[in-house]
Write a protein that holds these residues in place. Sequence first.
Motif, PDB file in Angstrom:
ATOM      1  N   SER A  35       0.551  -1.074  -0.195  1.00  0.00           N
ATOM      2  CA  SER A  35      -0.051  -0.013   0.010  1.00  0.00           C
ATOM      3  C   SER A  35       0.837   1.343  -0.004  1.00  0.00           C
ATOM      4  O   SER A  35       0.668   2.056  -0.702  1.00  0.00           O
ATOM      5  CB  SER A  35      -0.996   0.029   1.275  1.00  0.00           C
ATOM      6  OG  SER A  35      -1.678  -1.187   1.129  1.00  0.00           O
ATOM      7  N   ILE A  36       1.949   1.251   0.925  1.00  0.00           N
ATOM      8  CA  ILE A  36       2.826   2.434   0.797  1.00  0.00           C
ATOM      9  C   ILE A  36       3.733   2.631  -0.592  1.00  0.00           C
ATOM     10  O   ILE A  36       3.639   3.814  -1.027  1.00  0.00           O
ATOM     11  CB  ILE A  36       3.818   2.557   1.884  1.00  0.00           C
ATOM     12  CG1 ILE A  36       2.940   2.331   3.316  1.00  0.00           C
ATOM     13  CG2 ILE A  36       4.853   3.142   2.043  1.00  0.00           C
ATOM     14  CD1 ILE A  36       3.872   1.971   4.752  1.00  0.00           C
ATOM     15  N   GLU A  37       3.875   1.708  -0.979  1.00  0.00           N
ATOM     16  CA  GLU A  37       4.737   1.692  -2.408  1.00  0.00           C
ATOM     17  C   GLU A  37       3.782   2.136  -3.418  1.00  0.00           C
ATOM     18  O   GLU A  37       4.140   3.009  -4.048  1.00  0.00           O
ATOM     19  CB  GLU A  37       5.307   0.120  -2.553  1.00  0.00           C
ATOM     20  CG  GLU A  37       6.404  -0.181  -2.023  1.00  0.00           C
ATOM     21  CD  GLU A  37       6.838  -1.543  -2.454  1.00  0.00           C
ATOM     22  OE1 GLU A  37       6.358  -2.126  -2.985  1.00  0.00           O
ATOM     23  OE2 GLU A  37       7.769  -2.187  -1.734  1.00  0.00           O
ATOM     24  N   THR A  43      -4.324   2.429   4.818  1.00  0.00           N
ATOM     25  CA  THR A  43      -5.730   2.694   5.236  1.00  0.00           C
ATOM     26  C   THR A  43      -6.217   1.322   5.958  1.00  0.00           C
ATOM     27  O   THR A  43      -6.243   0.483   5.156  1.00  0.00           O
ATOM     28  CB  THR A  43      -6.813   3.197   4.484  1.00  0.00           C
ATOM     29  OG1 THR A  43      -6.660   2.353   3.485  1.00  0.00           O
ATOM     30  CG2 THR A  43      -6.146   4.796   4.030  1.00  0.00           C
ATOM     31  N   VAL A  44      -6.556   1.238   7.207  1.00  0.00           N
ATOM     32  CA  VAL A  44      -6.783   0.114   7.975  1.00  0.00           C
ATOM     33  C   VAL A  44      -8.233   0.473   8.593  1.00  0.00           C
ATOM     34  O   VAL A  44      -8.309   1.683   9.312  1.00  0.00           O
ATOM     35  CB  VAL A  44      -5.724  -0.234   8.916  1.00  0.00           C
ATOM     36  CG1 VAL A  44      -6.217  -1.563   9.529  1.00  0.00           C
ATOM     37  CG2 VAL A  44      -4.593  -0.536   8.182  1.00  0.00           C
ATOM     38  N   ALA A  45      -8.965  -0.487   8.822  1.00  0.00           N
ATOM     39  CA  ALA A  45     -10.059  -0.567   9.845  1.00  0.00           C
ATOM     40  C   ALA A  45      -9.881  -1.763  10.570  1.00  0.00           C
ATOM     41  O   ALA A  45      -9.695  -2.846  10.154  1.00  0.00           O
ATOM     42  CB  ALA A  45     -11.555  -0.623   9.312  1.00  0.00           C
ATOM     43  N   VAL A  46     -10.129  -1.635  11.761  1.00  0.00           N
ATOM     44  CA  VAL A  46     -10.075  -2.428  12.929  1.00  0.00           C
ATOM     45  C   VAL A  46     -11.391  -2.651  13.758  1.00  0.00           C
ATOM     46  O   VAL A  46     -12.208  -1.482  13.778  1.00  0.00           O
ATOM     47  CB  VAL A  46      -8.883  -2.157  14.079  1.00  0.00           C
ATOM     48  CG1 VAL A  46      -7.489  -2.086  13.235  1.00  0.00           C
ATOM     49  CG2 VAL A  46      -9.204  -0.992  14.685  1.00  0.00           C
ATOM     50  N   LYS A  68       2.602   5.959   8.699  1.00  0.00           N
ATOM     51  CA  LYS A  68       1.868   5.904   7.358  1.00  0.00           C
ATOM     52  C   LYS A  68       0.486   5.200   7.324  1.00  0.00           C
ATOM     53  O   LYS A  68      -0.333   5.343   6.600  1.00  0.00           O
ATOM     54  CB  LYS A  68       2.756   4.988   6.206  1.00  0.00           C
ATOM     55  CG  LYS A  68       4.198   5.421   6.085  1.00  0.00           C
ATOM     56  CD  LYS A  68       4.026   6.694   5.333  1.00  0.00           C
ATOM     57  CE  LYS A  68       5.503   7.085   4.971  1.00  0.00           C
ATOM     58  NZ  LYS A  68       5.540   8.352   4.325  1.00  0.00           N
ATOM     59  N   TRP A  69       0.251   4.700   8.724  1.00  0.00           N
ATOM     60  CA  TRP A  69      -1.236   4.062   8.885  1.00  0.00           C
ATOM     61  C   TRP A  69      -2.117   5.176   9.121  1.00  0.00           C
ATOM     62  O   TRP A  69      -2.032   6.337   9.691  1.00  0.00           O
ATOM     63  CB  TRP A  69      -1.241   3.428  10.233  1.00  0.00           C
ATOM     64  CG  TRP A  69      -0.372   1.930   9.996  1.00  0.00           C
ATOM     65  CD1 TRP A  69       0.935   1.653   9.371  1.00  0.00           C
ATOM     66  CD2 TRP A  69      -0.894   0.948  10.399  1.00  0.00           C
ATOM     67  NE1 TRP A  69       1.283   0.541   9.552  1.00  0.00           N
ATOM     68  CE2 TRP A  69       0.380  -0.164  10.048  1.00  0.00           C
ATOM     69  CE3 TRP A  69      -1.999   0.172  10.916  1.00  0.00           C
ATOM     70  CZ2 TRP A  69       0.141  -1.607  10.643  1.00  0.00           C
ATOM     71  CZ3 TRP A  69      -2.139  -1.090  11.428  1.00  0.00           C
ATOM     72  CH2 TRP A  69      -1.040  -1.906  11.011  1.00  0.00           C
ATOM     73  N   GLN A  70      -3.457   5.173   8.557  1.00  0.00           N
ATOM     74  CA  GLN A  70      -4.619   5.993   8.915  1.00  0.00           C
ATOM     75  C   GLN A  70      -5.621   4.842   9.330  1.00  0.00           C
ATOM     76  O   GLN A  70      -5.936   3.893   8.691  1.00  0.00           O
ATOM     77  CB  GLN A  70      -5.133   6.601   7.488  1.00  0.00           C
ATOM     78  CG  GLN A  70      -4.336   7.704   7.429  1.00  0.00           C
ATOM     79  CD  GLN A  70      -4.177   8.932   8.134  1.00  0.00           C
ATOM     80  OE1 GLN A  70      -4.960   9.051   9.201  1.00  0.00           O
ATOM     81  NE2 GLN A  70      -2.934   9.630   8.211  1.00  0.00           N
ATOM     82  N   ILE A  71      -5.899   4.889  10.615  1.00  0.00           N
ATOM     83  CA  ILE A  71      -6.796   3.637  11.343  1.00  0.00           C
ATOM     84  C   ILE A  71      -8.244   4.157  11.474  1.00  0.00           C
ATOM     85  O   ILE A  71      -8.498   5.498  12.003  1.00  0.00           O
ATOM     86  CB  ILE A  71      -6.222   3.367  12.634  1.00  0.00           C
ATOM     87  CG1 ILE A  71      -4.733   2.549  12.358  1.00  0.00           C
ATOM     88  CG2 ILE A  71      -7.069   2.248  13.229  1.00  0.00           C
ATOM     89  CD1 ILE A  71      -4.069   2.287  13.499  1.00  0.00           C
ATOM     90  N   PHE A 143     -10.561   0.440   1.601  1.00  0.00           N
ATOM     91  CA  PHE A 143      -9.625   0.291   2.515  1.00  0.00           C
ATOM     92  C   PHE A 143      -8.628  -0.603   2.071  1.00  0.00           C
ATOM     93  O   PHE A 143      -8.752  -1.863   1.344  1.00  0.00           O
ATOM     94  CB  PHE A 143     -10.111  -0.521   3.938  1.00  0.00           C
ATOM     95  CG  PHE A 143     -10.729   0.577   4.743  1.00  0.00           C
ATOM     96  CD1 PHE A 143     -10.049   1.212   5.739  1.00  0.00           C
ATOM     97  CD2 PHE A 143     -12.150   0.814   4.689  1.00  0.00           C
ATOM     98  CE1 PHE A 143     -10.528   2.428   6.555  1.00  0.00           C
ATOM     99  CE2 PHE A 143     -12.843   1.759   5.487  1.00  0.00           C
ATOM    100  CZ  PHE A 143     -12.005   2.506   6.535  1.00  0.00           C
ATOM    101  N   ASP A 144      -7.243  -0.472   2.370  1.00  0.00           N
ATOM    102  CA  ASP A 144      -6.175  -1.314   2.175  1.00  0.00           C
ATOM    103  C   ASP A 144      -6.225  -2.664   2.981  1.00  0.00           C
ATOM    104  O   ASP A 144      -5.966  -3.734   2.387  1.00  0.00           O
ATOM    105  CB  ASP A 144      -4.857  -0.824   2.426  1.00  0.00           C
ATOM    106  CG  ASP A 144      -4.685   0.521   1.614  1.00  0.00           C
ATOM    107  OD1 ASP A 144      -4.864   0.364   0.368  1.00  0.00           O
ATOM    108  OD2 ASP A 144      -4.110   1.372   2.107  1.00  0.00           O
TER     109      ASP A 144
END
Length: 258
Positions: A35-37, A43-46, A68-71, A143-144
């Motif tokens: 995802s970063i590349e 982007t993550v949903a938990v 780099k995470w967006q949660i 979402f990734d």
Amino acid sequence: MPHSAPTAPILCTFANDDELQAALANFIVRAQKESIEKKGRFTVAVSGGSLPKQLAGLIDNPAVKWDKWQIFYADERVVPLDHEDSNHLLNTRELFSKVPLPPQNIHTIDPALADDLEELADAYEKELIREFAMKDSARFPIFDLVLLGIGPDGHTCSLFPGHALLSEEDRWVAYIEDSPKPPPRRVTLTFPVLNHAARVAFVAAGAGKADVLHTILDEPEQGLPASRVRPVSPGHLYWFTDEAAAAKVQYPKTPFKL
């Protein structure tokens, strides 16, 4: 690329929690790298429940690029963020407080709107729009990675068997006032959002999940909420379980490899 039919689930089972957590961490790091590349962020949903404990393999893991995470939360209970029922508190206690994750990268509900669930859900949807709509122009956010658990009744997020929300097709974020599991007031991502993700990973461990996991994977026609999570192509669906949870499953298992 047009979306087509859902891809089949990939079921990976492990002998114990340590093996499961190590494999899950490796899987997440691989998804993060890709995802970063591709776009410079992840982007993550938990969700809550037993899931945050299973993310222990991310703690003290030098490969995780927390900045780099967006949660976001796949679902949240409408309670103060420091309340024992809060998924945010649970994830903070189990994971976020133990890693160098910038606080501004964690997107919580606004408890100040708790008296108006529709406004609260709308505000959280706008938070998603700020992250996704300008960058990934699509009908729904992509979402990734979405990380989910399951309840013994087959619910996931706050999508419960037989509930009207199962047929929601337009909203990104919906609210529920009558959850059969306390607390009753919650917000949740909807199936269209879950099913547009690049990757969804369910995590289930323990013999207490054996019966429902059998129904979800071997009898999807029963329509349990977790069975309805089937990301459309090119998305992928993974199950990370221990042997106890998968003891009754007939669905074919896939050896874990990156």
